[in-house]
Design a protein around this motif. Structure first.
Motif, PDB file in Angstrom:
ATOM      1  N   LYS A 213       0.833  -1.216   0.000  1.00  0.00           N
ATOM      2  CA  LYS A 213       0.000   0.000   0.000  1.00  0.00           C
ATOM      3  C   LYS A 213       0.866   1.265   0.000  1.00  0.00           C
ATOM      4  O   LYS A 213       0.643   2.186  -0.794  1.00  0.00           O
ATOM      5  CB  LYS A 213      -0.924  -0.008   1.220  1.00  0.00           C
ATOM      6  N   SER A 214       1.838   1.324   0.903  1.00  0.00           N
ATOM      7  CA  SER A 214       2.697   2.516   0.983  1.00  0.00           C
ATOM      8  C   SER A 214       3.568   2.653  -0.259  1.00  0.00           C
ATOM      9  O   SER A 214       3.798   3.758  -0.758  1.00  0.00           O
ATOM     10  CB  SER A 214       3.574   2.446   2.238  1.00  0.00           C
ATOM     11  N   THR A 215       4.043   1.526  -0.790  1.00  0.00           N
ATOM     12  CA  THR A 215       4.836   1.558  -2.017  1.00  0.00           C
ATOM     13  C   THR A 215       3.999   2.091  -3.171  1.00  0.00           C
ATOM     14  O   THR A 215       4.496   2.851  -4.020  1.00  0.00           O
ATOM     15  CB  THR A 215       5.360   0.140  -2.347  1.00  0.00           C
ATOM     16  N   LEU A 216       2.714   1.725  -3.212  1.00  0.00           N
ATOM     17  CA  LEU A 216       1.815   2.211  -4.259  1.00  0.00           C
ATOM     18  C   LEU A 216       1.667   3.727  -4.174  1.00  0.00           C
ATOM     19  O   LEU A 216       1.754   4.427  -5.202  1.00  0.00           O
ATOM     20  CB  LEU A 216       0.452   1.528  -4.130  1.00  0.00           C
ATOM     21  N   ILE A 217       1.465   4.259  -2.981  1.00  0.00           N
ATOM     22  CA  ILE A 217       1.303   5.712  -2.842  1.00  0.00           C
ATOM     23  C   ILE A 217       2.591   6.431  -3.216  1.00  0.00           C
ATOM     24  O   ILE A 217       2.565   7.462  -3.902  1.00  0.00           O
ATOM     25  CB  ILE A 217       0.845   6.064  -1.414  1.00  0.00           C
ATOM     26  N   ASN A 218       3.739   5.904  -2.809  1.00  0.00           N
ATOM     27  CA  ASN A 218       5.013   6.510  -3.209  1.00  0.00           C
ATOM     28  C   ASN A 218       5.156   6.525  -4.729  1.00  0.00           C
ATOM     29  O   ASN A 218       5.636   7.505  -5.317  1.00  0.00           O
ATOM     30  CB  ASN A 218       6.182   5.747  -2.585  1.00  0.00           C
ATOM     31  N   ALA A 219       4.740   5.426  -5.387  1.00  0.00           N
ATOM     32  CA  ALA A 219       4.850   5.349  -6.848  1.00  0.00           C
ATOM     33  C   ALA A 219       3.901   6.354  -7.512  1.00  0.00           C
ATOM     34  O   ALA A 219       4.248   6.970  -8.526  1.00  0.00           O
ATOM     35  CB  ALA A 219       4.531   3.928  -7.321  1.00  0.00           C
ATOM     36  N   LEU A 220       2.713   6.541  -6.944  1.00  0.00           N
ATOM     37  CA  LEU A 220       1.754   7.482  -7.521  1.00  0.00           C
ATOM     38  C   LEU A 220       2.237   8.924  -7.419  1.00  0.00           C
ATOM     39  O   LEU A 220       2.195   9.682  -8.386  1.00  0.00           O
ATOM     40  CB  LEU A 220       0.391   7.340  -6.831  1.00  0.00           C
ATOM     41  N   VAL A 221       2.719   9.317  -6.233  1.00  0.00           N
ATOM     42  CA  VAL A 221       3.114  10.718  -6.028  1.00  0.00           C
ATOM     43  C   VAL A 221       4.528  10.995  -6.524  1.00  0.00           C
ATOM     44  O   VAL A 221       4.934  12.155  -6.633  1.00  0.00           O
ATOM     45  CB  VAL A 221       2.975  11.137  -4.549  1.00  0.00           C
ATOM     46  N   GLY A 222       5.299   9.920  -6.824  1.00  0.00           N
ATOM     47  CA  GLY A 222       6.623  10.112  -7.404  1.00  0.00           C
ATOM     48  C   GLY A 222       7.698  10.507  -6.424  1.00  0.00           C
ATOM     49  O   GLY A 222       8.709  11.098  -6.800  1.00  0.00           O
ATOM     50  N   GLU A 223       7.516  10.182  -5.136  1.00  0.00           N
ATOM     51  CA  GLU A 223       8.561  10.458  -4.146  1.00  0.00           C
ATOM     52  C   GLU A 223       8.422   9.476  -2.989  1.00  0.00           C
ATOM     53  O   GLU A 223       7.386   8.840  -2.820  1.00  0.00           O
ATOM     54  CB  GLU A 223       8.455  11.892  -3.615  1.00  0.00           C
ATOM     55  N   GLU A 224       9.483   9.358  -2.187  1.00  0.00           N
ATOM     56  CA  GLU A 224       9.466   8.449  -1.041  1.00  0.00           C
ATOM     57  C   GLU A 224       8.710   9.138   0.101  1.00  0.00           C
ATOM     58  O   GLU A 224       9.291   9.476   1.136  1.00  0.00           O
ATOM     59  CB  GLU A 224      10.894   8.087  -0.617  1.00  0.00           C
TER      60      GLU A 224
END
Length: 472
Positions: A213-224
């Protein structure tokens, strides 16, 4: 640009309690366990007449960069870099610790303005801890009790002195325009409002622990933006992130993984699950992340069923698609299982993605926006009743106790999700199978796939009810 204030310090000094105090409500999880907060969280705050953004952070810990504690520290340092002012919090009851001195040096090197805050001064014997804080070389400490709201006047003065006009006073609240529609309000039957494709959407990302889930949000917003790693259960709070996708404002909510209720024993995990449920109720679209290598476990189905019962707009994301072999065959099987195992929202959109590689993210957001449009769909009363006439002619209501049920008319009274009232005789006797027949017919006739549909049965008014028959 909004003035940003980061709250930093070692674990368990009361940073999240101070965050909640400034925000004005209990948003961040608070517990006596050290290290509850892991991700950084940003939220608008108010301190008397000052308005600014406040950032809650994980506790500073000395650890290798590759460890969980090291990654938490990196998130905190990022928050300091983003902030205009740092509130460095120490525990006045415990006094000055070696970690306080080490991390004060880290903050000093960042070159940001610092306000030293000595928390937990509501008990006796904390004067020595406040005096010790002078040794950090960060200026005069301000004694406060974040839990009881003591010392807020002095804290406000210190922030205002550094912020100047940046932390601007709060404007007078404006009254809503007369007749402005609220979420879930009744629909005016004489109007058919068009779907507003510019309105912001609230999207929650939920699922079992360690599905990405957190990896998905990082991928969507383009930052860690979110803390990630191989450890299960890293996320504890429900963290919101503001994001723009194709010109549209999206508020993303990362949530804690939801395990089976019988396995949730610790108080902290119960709090985390409670935060996840709150995020689901607040969201409009909920993305249910499934591990494509082991999908549709019992907990996955229970999470999806919960979202549908709450009336949210669900979307399925099959994550870790880069680990799947025979993808065409697997995808066909997964979509067949989706239809069979989740009939409550027939036509549920399911998208294969890989948060690690970025595959399928645009298709996922297109599915989320499309489902949101269906969730807001309004069916005019005229076409609705013409359809109802044909549906009841093709499959008349059954006879119950020797008397045939009569269906009068139908109208839509709610959106988000679509809700209808069916006027009929003896609503308590209408079998659920016939209600399901009408729901499936509504889906096909008006393209309301993939979202919950509610039908309320109501008896038609009888003008002669209660009147005694007169004898001649």
């Amino acid at each position: 640009m909004t003035f940003k204030v980061a709250i930093v310090g070692r674990p368990n000094v009361g940073k999240s309690t101070l965050f909640n105090r400034l925000v004005g409500r209990r948003i961040a999880l608070v517990d006596d366990t050290p290290g509850v907060t892991r991700d950084r969280r940003v939220h608008p705050a108010r301190l008397m007449d000052l308005r600014f953004d406040v950032i809650d952070t994980a506790g500073f810990e000395a650890a290798a960069a590759a460890t969980l504690a090291g990654r938490m520290r990196a998130q905190t340092e990022t928050a300091i870099d983003e902030a205009d002012l740092v509130l460095f919090v120490i525990d006045a009851r415990a006094g000055l610790m070696p970690d306080d001195e080490n991390f004060a040096e880290v903050v000093r090197r960042k070159g940001k303005p610092v306000v030293l805050v000595a928390n937990k001064t509501d008990v006796r014997g904390t004067d020595a801890g406040v005096l010790e804080a002078f040794n950090l070389g960060l200026g005069e400490p301000i004694g406060i009790s974040a839990e009881h709201g003591q010392g807020m006047v002095e804290l406000r003065g210190a922030i205002a002195e550094i912020a100047g006009e940046a932390a601007e006073p709060e404007p007078e609240p404006t009254q809503p325009e007369p007749g402005a529609a609220l979420v879930g309000d009744d629909i005016d039957p004489d109007e058919e409002p068009a779907y507003d494709s510019t309105k912001p959407i609230r999207v929650a990302v939920v699922g079992r622990p360690n599905v990405g889930k957190s990896t998905l949000i990082n991928a969507l917003v383009g930052e860690e933006r979110m803390l990630t790693g191989p450890e299960a259960g890293i996320t504890r709070d429900s963290i919101s992130v503001d994001w723009i996708w194709r010109g549209r404002e999206i508020k993303l909510f990362d949530t804690a993984g939801m395990r089976r209720k019988a396995r949730v024993q610790e108080k902290l995990e119960k709090l985390s699950v409670g935060e996840t449920l709150r995020a689901v109720r607040f969201a409009e679209v909920v993305i249910v992340v499934l591990d494509a290598t082991m999908p549709f476990e019992k907990q996955d189905l229970q999470i999806a069923d919960l979202i549908i019962r709450e009336g949210r707009a669900p979307v399925i994301a099959f994550n870790k698609w880069d680990l799947v072999e025979n993808r065409q065959e697997t995808l066909a099987g997964l979509r067949e299982k989706t239809e069979r195992l989740l009939p409550q929202a027939r036509g549920l959109r399911a998208v294969p993605i890989s948060a690690e590689t970025g595959r399928g993210l645009d298709q996922l957001m297109e599915a989320a926006v499309g489902t949101h449009a269906v969730w807001n769909r309004r069916v005019p009363t005229g076409p609705l009743n013409r359809w109802l006439e044909g549906a009841t002619a093709q499959h008349p209501p059954p006879a119950v106790a020797g008397r045939r049920l009569k269906v009068k008319y139908m109208t839509q009274i709610k959106t988000r999700p679509p809700g209808f009232v069916l006027s009929c005789s003896r609503p308590e006797a209408v079998p659920q199978s016939y209600v399901r027949y009408l729901i499936n017919g509504l889906r096909e006739a008006f393209d309301i796939y993939g979202v919950p549909i509610r039908i309320l049965l109501r008896a038609s008014e009888n003008p002669y009810a209660g009147k005694a028959k007169k004898r001649g």
